[in-house]
Design a protein around this motif. Structure first.
Motif, mmCIF file in Angstrom:
data_model
loop_
_atom_site.group_PDB
_atom_site.id
_atom_site.type_symbol
_atom_site.label_atom_id
_atom_site.label_comp_id
_atom_site.label_asym_id
_atom_site.label_seq_id
_atom_site.Cartn_x
_atom_site.Cartn_y
_atom_site.Cartn_z
ATOM 1 N N LEU A 1 -4.347 7.384 -0.167
ATOM 2 C CA LEU A 1 -4.762 6.002 -0.399
ATOM 3 C C LEU A 1 -6.171 5.909 -0.968
ATOM 4 N N LEU A 2 -7.107 6.655 -0.382
ATOM 5 C CA LEU A 2 -8.517 6.487 -0.718
ATOM 6 C C LEU A 2 -9.028 7.489 -1.744
ATOM 7 N N PHE A 3 -8.410 8.670 -1.809
ATOM 8 C CA PHE A 3 -8.867 9.700 -2.743
ATOM 9 C C PHE A 3 -7.670 10.264 -3.507
ATOM 10 N N PRO A 4 -6.952 9.424 -4.240
ATOM 11 C CA PRO A 4 -5.743 9.883 -4.934
ATOM 12 C C PRO A 4 -6.097 10.759 -6.124
ATOM 13 N N LEU B 1 0.831 -1.207 0.000
ATOM 14 C CA LEU B 1 0.000 0.000 0.000
ATOM 15 C C LEU B 1 0.864 1.255 0.000
ATOM 16 N N ALA B 2 1.942 1.232 0.781
ATOM 17 C CA ALA B 2 2.813 2.402 0.868
ATOM 18 C C ALA B 2 3.517 2.678 -0.454
ATOM 19 N N ARG B 3 3.902 1.608 -1.156
ATOM 20 C CA ARG B 3 4.676 1.786 -2.390
ATOM 21 C C ARG B 3 3.802 1.994 -3.617
ATOM 22 N N ARG B 4 2.687 1.267 -3.687
ATOM 23 C CA ARG B 4 1.968 1.210 -4.965
ATOM 24 C C ARG B 4 0.512 1.654 -4.887
ATOM 25 N N GLY B 5 -0.025 1.887 -3.690
ATOM 26 C CA GLY B 5 -1.385 2.375 -3.581
ATOM 27 C C GLY B 5 -2.416 1.269 -3.433
ATOM 28 N N LEU B 6 -3.673 1.692 -3.275
ATOM 29 C CA LEU B 6 -4.756 0.762 -2.958
ATOM 30 C C LEU B 6 -5.089 -0.174 -4.116
ATOM 31 N N MET B 7 -5.171 0.341 -5.331
ATOM 32 C CA MET B 7 -5.592 -0.480 -6.457
ATOM 33 C C MET B 7 -4.606 -1.623 -6.720
ATOM 34 N N ASP B 8 -3.310 -1.318 -6.738
ATOM 35 C CA ASP B 8 -2.312 -2.357 -6.985
ATOM 36 C C ASP B 8 -2.247 -3.343 -5.822
ATOM 37 N N ALA B 9 -2.379 -2.823 -4.593
ATOM 38 C CA ALA B 9 -2.333 -3.717 -3.433
ATOM 39 C C ALA B 9 -3.500 -4.709 -3.471
ATOM 40 N N PHE B 10 -4.692 -4.241 -3.801
ATOM 41 C CA PHE B 10 -5.838 -5.136 -3.867
ATOM 42 C C PHE B 10 -5.664 -6.163 -4.981
ATOM 43 N N SER B 11 -5.131 -5.731 -6.120
ATOM 44 C CA SER B 11 -4.908 -6.649 -7.234
ATOM 45 C C SER B 11 -3.934 -7.754 -6.844
ATOM 46 N N GLU C 1 -4.696 -11.743 -6.185
ATOM 47 C CA GLU C 1 -3.990 -12.552 -7.185
ATOM 48 C C GLU C 1 -4.615 -12.395 -8.563
ATOM 49 N N ASN C 2 -4.994 -11.119 -8.883
ATOM 50 C CA ASN C 2 -5.488 -10.770 -10.222
ATOM 51 C C ASN C 2 -6.669 -11.633 -10.658
ATOM 52 N N THR C 3 -7.594 -11.876 -9.723
ATOM 53 C CA THR C 3 -8.758 -12.702 -10.052
ATOM 54 C C THR C 3 -9.879 -11.907 -10.716
#
Length: 610
Positions: free
Chosen positions: A169-172, A125-135, A139-141
């Motif tokens: 994080l939430l409102f980038p 989350l710190a490095r890549r943000g919420l969208m990438d962390a969730f992906s 596992e890209n499902t």
């Protein structure tokens, strides 16, 4: 039995005559598991879902007591989950940091592994943000996510670093895309502070705000009648629903009042009916909160504990430095102390407070913000302690900012805010937490050191100031003598040449004569200056000794202050800061926000809107 308007079929498993489950939740907001007893907001639920389909984020904004939390959690969340979204709920009043809370909840939503892997997810989350962390977690499902940020106004109590972290994080600035949506709930009376905040302002940008008004009479009727419609043996005495509606329609924040009233009527039902007699005994819509709270107070607090219990109430309320709107405040067990924590447990057993053990700390808070206005005892206590609560809110702001900056001494309160806080406390320092008292003492010690440094500098300046006019006088004398000597010699040379008494070959002799004259003048001036210096030295020797003694005292006290600061940092597990002249003299950062902007400020675990 009087029936209300139509609603969804009642689930037999909720039949109170079978399992004793109460169909009303009192002051507590409805959760996702309460979807089957959620009535009256079907149109608003559809409006929010439609807004989420078109926008990456939606803010549900409405007055206190209109049911924002219940609509989001019991109305929107189940519908979005049915549509294939993963749901993550973060209560802004409960989280240590937004990033940590999101990491834990993402792990729960993705794999049900409790907090396992939360550290790794937090790093992503710190490095890549919420969208990438969730992906990565999913596992890209191709799964989609909705994050619900409940009670977003509580972010105003956090440090600037925490607020910036939450908004990034939430409102980038860069859209989260169609796979990740954010739904936030916000009290309308905090809309202006949020708009004015440099980071939170992006939360309410564009047309992403959905305004939620208080319930109409028809909606309230569904809330009252809906949960009992499918129960064959339980209902209302004739005319009671209309009586409740008549009393509730003009009451501010009516929904939590009605929720508590229905809970009290249910507990006092006679022969399966909710009765007029019970309605009158609990004080009706307008008096139910005061009646219930006072009854709990009398059952929980002994006469000899009244002062401690009132101090507990003050600890459960937070005011911004402008003192405008109160917010619920989390009170830790350590801050409360043994006696107040025992009272808090008694009040929590009777649902007046909510206890929480999250984030490694036990905390207590008010069950609902309506208590701060509808319970006279608490309202009067807030009014009486308003100045103290404002000072504590400002102190919390400075302390949070100081701790977020690794306890940098330059971020301790400067003279003016320190003096204002001391004046506002008016002998109430014993009601502050131990950490707040230590912070205030550290700020005072730093101010004393700075005062002594300033006094030492002024004494030194006065000492050297005695030389100033002597320097000016003698420098002017030297310049005047040189100019006069040069002018005189030049006139003599020109006159001698004109009369033929001086040949060009005699120029070196003239130069030597001029130099000798200047040397004689300089010697004379030097002799006078030396005599004056001896005189000043004799007069200033005592002052110089005094200045040196003061400087040694200030240096010793500065070393003591640095040692105390290092001890506090060591106790918190932080490395010591190397001494720095800039750190000792630097004033408050010009980029730091004023306390009135945020806070500012360290609200509720099970709280929220009903």
């Amino acid at each position: 039995m009087t029936s209300g308007t139509g609603a969804e079929a009642w689930d037999p498993k909720l039949n109170p005559d079978v399992l004793g489950v109460m169909p009303f939740r009192g002051l507590s907001p409805l959760q996702e598991s309460d979807a089957e007893v959620f009535f009256g907001r079907d149109g608003e639920v559809e409006q929010v879902i439609a807004a989420l389909a078109d926008r990456p984020s939606v803010v549900l904004c409405g007055p206190s007591g209109c049911g924002k939390s219940s609509l989001a959690l019991a109305g929107v969340v189940p519908r979005m989950r049915q549509a294939g979204y993963d749901m993550v709920v973060v209560n802004a009043s409960m989280i240590p940091t937004p990033r940590r809370a999101l990491a834990i909840e993402l792990c729960h939503a993705a794999a049900g592994r409790q907090a396992q892997g939360a550290d790794a997810v937090e790093a992503i989350l710190a490095r890549r943000g919420l969208m990438d962390a969730f992906s990565i977690v999913r596992e890209n499902t191709g799964q989609k996510l909705v994050v619900v940020l409940d009670q977003a106004e509580q972010l105003l109590r956090c440090t600037e670093a925490t607020i910036k972290e939450a908004t990034e994080l939430l409102f980038p600035e860069r859209s989260l895309g169609n796979e990740v949506k954010v739904l936030a709930t916000l009290r309308a009376d905090f809309l202006n502070p949020v708009l004015a905040h440099p980071h939170l302002g992006r939360m309410v940008r564009g047309d992403n705000v959905v305004y939620l008004a208080s319930m109409s009479q028809d909606q309230l009727r569904k809330v009252i009648a809906g949960p009992l419609e499918q129960l064959s043996d339980v209902g209302y005495e004739p005319g009671l629903i209309d009586r409740i509606l008549d009393d509730a329609i003009d009451a501010p924040g009516a929904l939590p009042l009605v929720g508590l009233l229905l809970q009290q009527l249910w507990a006092r039902r006679a022969h399966g009916d909710l009765t007029h007699a019970a309605y009158e005994s609990v004080g009706g819509v307008s008096g139910v909160v005061a009646h219930h709270a006072e009854l709990v107070w009398q059952e929980s607090v002994d006469d000899q504990e009244q002062d401690e219990a009132l101090a507990l109430l003050s600890g459960l309320v937070w005011l911004q430095p402008d003192g405008a709107v109160p917010l619920r405040r989390r009170l830790t067990r350590e801050e409360a102390g043994q006696t107040r924590w025992r009272i808090a447990n008694e009040l929590a057993l009777r649902r007046l407070l909510v206890l929480n053990a999250g984030s490694g700390q036990q905390t207590a808070e008010l069950a609902h913000e309506i208590l701060m206005t509808a319970w006279p005892r608490l309202r009067q206590r807030v009014d009486a302690d308003r100045e103290f609560l404002k000072v504590r809110g400002e102190l919390d702001f400075y302390r949070s900012r100081w701790e977020a900056a690794a306890r940098n001494q330059s971020l301790l309160p400067s003279l003016i805010p320190l003096a204002a806080m001391e004046y506002g406390l008016q002998g109430r320092e014993k009601d502050l937490s131990e950490e707040e008292q230590e912070f205030l003492a550290l700020a005072r010690r730093r101010h004393r050191v700075r005062q002594k440094l300033r006094a030492t500098w002024n004494s030194t300046a006065r000492l050297f100031g005695r030389w100033r006019w002597a320097h000016i006088i003698f420098a002017s004398l030297i310049v005047a003598l040189l100019i006069t000597g040069w002018a005189g010699m030049r006139a003599l040379l020109e006159s001698s040449q004109a009369q033929g008494r001086l040949a060009p070959s005699d120029a070196p002799t003239v130069v030597v004569t001029i130099v000798a004259l200047c040397t004689a003048c300089g010697g004379l001036v030097g002799a006078v200056l030396t005599a004056w210096a001896k005189y000043v030295q004799a007069r200033g020797q005592n002052d110089a000794d005094l200045v040196r003694a003061k400087a040694e005292m200030v240096r010793a006290e500065a070393e003591m202050l640095r040692a105390q600061s290092d001890a506090l940092r060591a106790r918190e597990g932080l490395p010591a800061i190397e001494p720095s002249a800039e750190g000792e003299t630097q004033s408050q950062s010009p980029d730091a926000p004023s306390p009135g902007q945020s806070r500012s400020p360290e609200g509720p675990a099970g709280g929220g809107e009903t």
